[in-house]
Design an enzyme around this catalytic site. Structure first.
Site, PDB file in Angstrom:
ATOM      1  N   LYS A 140       4.322   0.573   9.619  1.00  0.00           N
ATOM      2  CA  LYS A 140       4.334   1.846   8.899  1.00  0.00           C
ATOM      3  C   LYS A 140       3.694   2.960   9.724  1.00  0.00           C
ATOM      4  O   LYS A 140       4.098   4.115   9.617  1.00  0.00           O
ATOM      5  CB  LYS A 140       3.633   1.696   7.555  1.00  0.00           C
ATOM      6  CG  LYS A 140       4.569   1.100   6.512  1.00  0.00           C
ATOM      7  CD  LYS A 140       4.046   1.293   5.116  1.00  0.00           C
ATOM      8  CE  LYS A 140       3.075   0.213   4.775  1.00  0.00           C
ATOM      9  NZ  LYS A 140       2.772   0.107   3.341  1.00  0.00           N
ATOM     10  N   ARG A 174       5.583 -12.750   9.593  1.00  0.00           N
ATOM     11  CA  ARG A 174       6.249 -11.504   9.260  1.00  0.00           C
ATOM     12  C   ARG A 174       7.568 -11.414  10.011  1.00  0.00           C
ATOM     13  O   ARG A 174       7.774 -12.093  11.014  1.00  0.00           O
ATOM     14  CB  ARG A 174       5.369 -10.301   9.553  1.00  0.00           C
ATOM     15  CG  ARG A 174       4.904 -10.164  10.988  1.00  0.00           C
ATOM     16  CD  ARG A 174       3.814  -9.117  11.119  1.00  0.00           C
ATOM     17  NE  ARG A 174       4.266  -7.789  10.769  1.00  0.00           N
ATOM     18  CZ  ARG A 174       3.655  -6.997   9.884  1.00  0.00           C
ATOM     19  NH1 ARG A 174       2.570  -7.405   9.267  1.00  0.00           N
ATOM     20  NH2 ARG A 174       4.113  -5.794   9.628  1.00  0.00           N
ATOM     21  N   GLU A 216       0.876  -1.167   0.000  1.00  0.00           N
ATOM     22  CA  GLU A 216       0.000   0.000   0.000  1.00  0.00           C
ATOM     23  C   GLU A 216       0.918   1.222   0.000  1.00  0.00           C
ATOM     24  O   GLU A 216       1.807   1.324   0.849  1.00  0.00           O
ATOM     25  CB  GLU A 216      -0.883   0.001   1.253  1.00  0.00           C
ATOM     26  CG  GLU A 216      -1.901   1.096   1.176  1.00  0.00           C
ATOM     27  CD  GLU A 216      -2.749   1.275   2.432  1.00  0.00           C
ATOM     28  OE1 GLU A 216      -2.704   0.402   3.321  1.00  0.00           O
ATOM     29  OE2 GLU A 216      -3.435   2.303   2.490  1.00  0.00           O
TER      30      GLU A 216
HETATM   31  P1  ATP Z   1       1.864  -2.149   8.419  1.00  0.00           P
HETATM   32  O1  ATP Z   1       3.339  -1.914   8.661  1.00  0.00           O
HETATM   33  O2  ATP Z   1       1.044  -1.003   8.808  1.00  0.00           O
HETATM   34  O3  ATP Z   1       1.408  -3.490   8.916  1.00  0.00           O
HETATM   35  P2  ATP Z   1       2.376  -3.241   5.920  1.00  0.00           P
HETATM   36  O4  ATP Z   1       3.828  -3.090   6.131  1.00  0.00           O
HETATM   37  O5  ATP Z   1       1.729  -4.575   6.065  1.00  0.00           O
HETATM   38  O6  ATP Z   1       1.664  -2.229   6.863  1.00  0.00           O
HETATM   39  P3  ATP Z   1       1.779  -3.323   3.126  1.00  0.00           P
HETATM   40  O7  ATP Z   1       2.014  -2.264   2.154  1.00  0.00           O
HETATM   41  O8  ATP Z   1       0.421  -3.905   3.206  1.00  0.00           O
HETATM   42  O9  ATP Z   1       2.081  -2.654   4.488  1.00  0.00           O
HETATM   43  O10 ATP Z   1       2.837  -4.485   2.931  1.00  0.00           O
HETATM   44  C1  ATP Z   1       3.076  -5.046   1.666  1.00  0.00           C
HETATM   45  C2  ATP Z   1       3.484  -6.469   1.786  1.00  0.00           C
HETATM   46  O11 ATP Z   1       4.599  -6.605   2.647  1.00  0.00           O
HETATM   47  C3  ATP Z   1       2.369  -7.307   2.385  1.00  0.00           C
HETATM   48  O12 ATP Z   1       2.230  -8.467   1.606  1.00  0.00           O
HETATM   49  C4  ATP Z   1       2.841  -7.645   3.757  1.00  0.00           C
HETATM   50  O13 ATP Z   1       2.379  -8.876   4.149  1.00  0.00           O
HETATM   51  C5  ATP Z   1       4.364  -7.601   3.598  1.00  0.00           C
HETATM   52  N1  ATP Z   1       4.982  -7.231   4.868  1.00  0.00           N
HETATM   53  C6  ATP Z   1       4.742  -6.127   5.588  1.00  0.00           C
HETATM   54  N2  ATP Z   1       5.440  -6.124   6.728  1.00  0.00           N
HETATM   55  C7  ATP Z   1       6.157  -7.282   6.740  1.00  0.00           C
HETATM   56  C8  ATP Z   1       7.084  -7.875   7.657  1.00  0.00           C
HETATM   57  N3  ATP Z   1       7.410  -7.290   8.806  1.00  0.00           N
HETATM   58  N4  ATP Z   1       7.621  -9.074   7.326  1.00  0.00           N
HETATM   59  C9  ATP Z   1       7.304  -9.666   6.172  1.00  0.00           C
HETATM   60  N5  ATP Z   1       6.456  -9.163   5.276  1.00  0.00           N
HETATM   61  C10 ATP Z   1       5.878  -7.983   5.541  1.00  0.00           C
END
Ligand code: ATP
Ligand code: MG
Length: 562
Positions: free
Chosen positions: A273, A263, A37
């Protein structure tokens, strides 16, 4: 018995599923996607997801899409769209022609929403957000049906079209799926599909007054793109039944399957984020690319090589259970890569002046220094030795304890690439602080070895006073002082000493003159990289990472596994 193949680095349960699917002939081509996003900069957690999705597309016949899930114009900006593309490329991956936006599908998603209404599977709800929230029930209590749940298809279509036309204010109504308010899985209790939002969208401008929810848009976007394996993090596991419901009810062109992995969590680090945005907004850091940030932009500015990040995510692997990785593992990967690739130079972080009393005034000589101890091809360079030098303040003690082998009155040490020197005198200021040392050198030890075979116990780095250049050096420590910072009250866990500025440091003149943004090792001090805050006459260098390598020792001892 032979070792199971799954234990190999780079093999994991997702790749195993894909291999099995290919073996069974289910797909000719594997299609994955990385779906950020655009509401912030990418962080190292995203690096894991990127390496997984793009890595799979490299290893198996297939492709990986970069798709922006741009369904919430209130939080999304072009700046983020641009930075995300730059970061994915920097990490070393390429989406080729496969750049997509969920907003490309807004028309189709809208038509499908009308179809759900016509099929009696969606309705317009006039309840407030708060009413919808409270009537959703809890894990132990079922939700309550909305009083608007049984509207006729005609009324629903009429209201939904007027929502689209912009007739109602923000929040006045939503479109909900009509599933089951008593479902055990709360995600199936009539989730919101569309909300009214009079907002400018970075790509569709003011065309839309309603926007699809992430849950509604995500799976259908995957289906439109022909994604075979939709890989996401564990928090979406409970959303899968909802995604499957849409796929079943709608005439989608393909059937993606979702797989969830854990994650990345890192000690001393917050990878959300929301938190990272707040750190920037509240001025706790100097921006998204502050070198203390766990963002890719921050790490790039700090001199972290993308290869070190790729190696890190390879080593941590992909698992189904949540865990926290020691940040020492990341540091280990950075050191390994920089040790291999970076040229050696000298820098003095806290200079102490030394006068070599028996070296003739006005005389200088060029000495040869090695650029990389393990790589003869890296060659050598000249450094100028003279009567006035700088050494590190820490390398001198007037009254040393027993095991201090560096410089002290009467003690002899080696100056790297130069000579043996011996301290003969100490000059102090009014406050009693040592401000200058007097030394003698032994001309017979040129290059750093004594012909009589006598030994010294320390080799120290140094710089010529005249032929070195003042620099600002920034030393970074963990942004948080708590190994597991509290995301809901992170300000309390911030490390007040995360940035140390050494404004009187000195570096080799050649380092200052070069505009290279390649990190280099300042011998005995760590890895450093030129920062964009450099100005003519005052270069700024950031320490990427120090040399100390406690994690490697623990790995060697078997305390931690890699
Ligand atoms: P937030 O940090 O608010 O949870 P987000 O980092 O999940 O938001 P997205 O833009 O939805 O934001 O993330 C894009 C992709 O990265 C998604 O498929 C998500 O699952 C993956 N992703 C995000 N954070 C992690 C993480 N810490 N480890 C592995 N994959 C991640
Ligand atoms: Mg997310």
């Amino acid at each position: 018995m032979t070792e199971p193949v799954a234990a190999e680095v780079g093999r994991d349960f997702i790749r195993d599923i894909i291999q099995a699917d290919l073996d069974q002939g289910k797909y000719r081509e594997i299609v994955t996607r990385f779906p950020p996003e655009p509401n912030g900069y990418l962080h190292i957690g995203h690096a894991k997801a990127i390496a997984l999705n793009f890595g799979i597309a490299q290893e198996f016949p297939g492709r990986c899409h970069l798709r922006f899930d741009d369904t919430n114009p209130v939080k999304e900006e072009q700046e983020y769209i641009d930075s995300i593309q730059a970061d994915v490329r920097w990490l070393g991956f390429d989406w080729g022609k496969n750049l997509f936006f969920a907003s490309d599908y807004f028309d189709r998603l809208y038509e499908w929403a009308e179809q759900l209404i016509r099929d009696g599977l969606a309705y317009v709800d006039d309840q407030t957000q708060e009413e919808i929230r409270t009537s959703r029930g809890t894990l132990t209590e079922p939700g309550k049906n909305s009083p608007f749940r049984d509207r006729s298809v005609e009324e629903n279509l009429d209201l939904f079209r007027r929502m689209k036309a912009g007739e109602f204010p923000n929040g006045a109504r939503v479109l909900r799926a009509k599933i089951d308010m008593a479902a055990g899985n709360i995600n199936l209790r009539d989730p919101v599909l569309y909300r009214i939002l009079h907002a400018h969208h970075p790509r569709t401008g003011t065309k839309w007054h309603i926007y699809p929810s992430y849950d509604y848009a995500h799976g259908q976007s995957d289906a439109i793109e022909g994604i075979t394996h939709s890989i996401c993090t564990l928090e979406f596991e409970d959303h899968r039944p909802l995604y499957d419901w849409f796929i079943e009810k709608l005439p989608v062109p393909s059937q993606p399957h979702q797989y969830e992995f854990a994650r990345l969590n890192l000690t001393y680090t917050l990878l959300s984020k929301r938190v990272l945005t707040q750190l920037v907004r509240d001025g706790h850091v100097a921006g998204w690319d502050d070198p203390r940030m766990p963002t890719m932009a921050g790490m790039r500015r700090r001199g972290v090589p993308p290869a070190a990040l790729r190696e890190f995510v390879k080593r941590i692997g992909v698992a189904k259970a949540n865990s926290v990785v020691d940040v020492g593992m990341l540091e280990f990967c950075i050191r390994e890569e920089l040790n291999r690739t970076s040229q050696r130079r000298m820098g003095v972080l806290r200079p102490l002046k030394v006068v070599i009393e028996n070296y003739p005034e006005g005389q200088t000589e060029e000495l040869e220094a090695i650029n990389h101890p393990d790589d003869p091809n890296a060659g050598t360079r000249k450094i100028t030795f003279g009567r006035e030098l700088y050494i590190e303040q820490d390398d001198f003690m007037e009254n040393p304890p027993k095991k201090f082998f560096r410089l002290s009155p009467g003690n002899e040490v080696r100056l790297r690439y130069a000579y043996f020197v011996k301290c003969t005198g100490v000059i102090k200021n009014d406050k009693g602080e040592v401000v200058e040392l007097r030394c003698t050198y032994d001309p017979a030890t040129k290059g750093g070895n004594a012909p009589d075979g006598r030994k010294v116990k320390a080799t120290m780095h140094w710089l010529p006073a005249a032929a070195s250049v003042p620099a600002e050096i920034r030393i970074y420590n963990q942004l948080f002082s708590n190994p597991s910072p509290d995301a809901s009250n992170f300000a309390a866990d911030l490390n007040p000493n995360s940035l140390e500025i050494l404004s009187d440091a000195r570096i080799e003149a050649s380092v200052a003159e070069s505009n290279s943004t390649e990190p280099m090792q300042f011998e005995r001090q760590g890895y450093f990289v030129r920062d964009k805050d450099s100005i003519p006459g005052k270069p700024v260098f950031s320490r990427t990472i120090g040399l100390r390598d406690t994690f490697a020792k623990e790995v060697a001892k078997g305390v931690m596994h890699t």
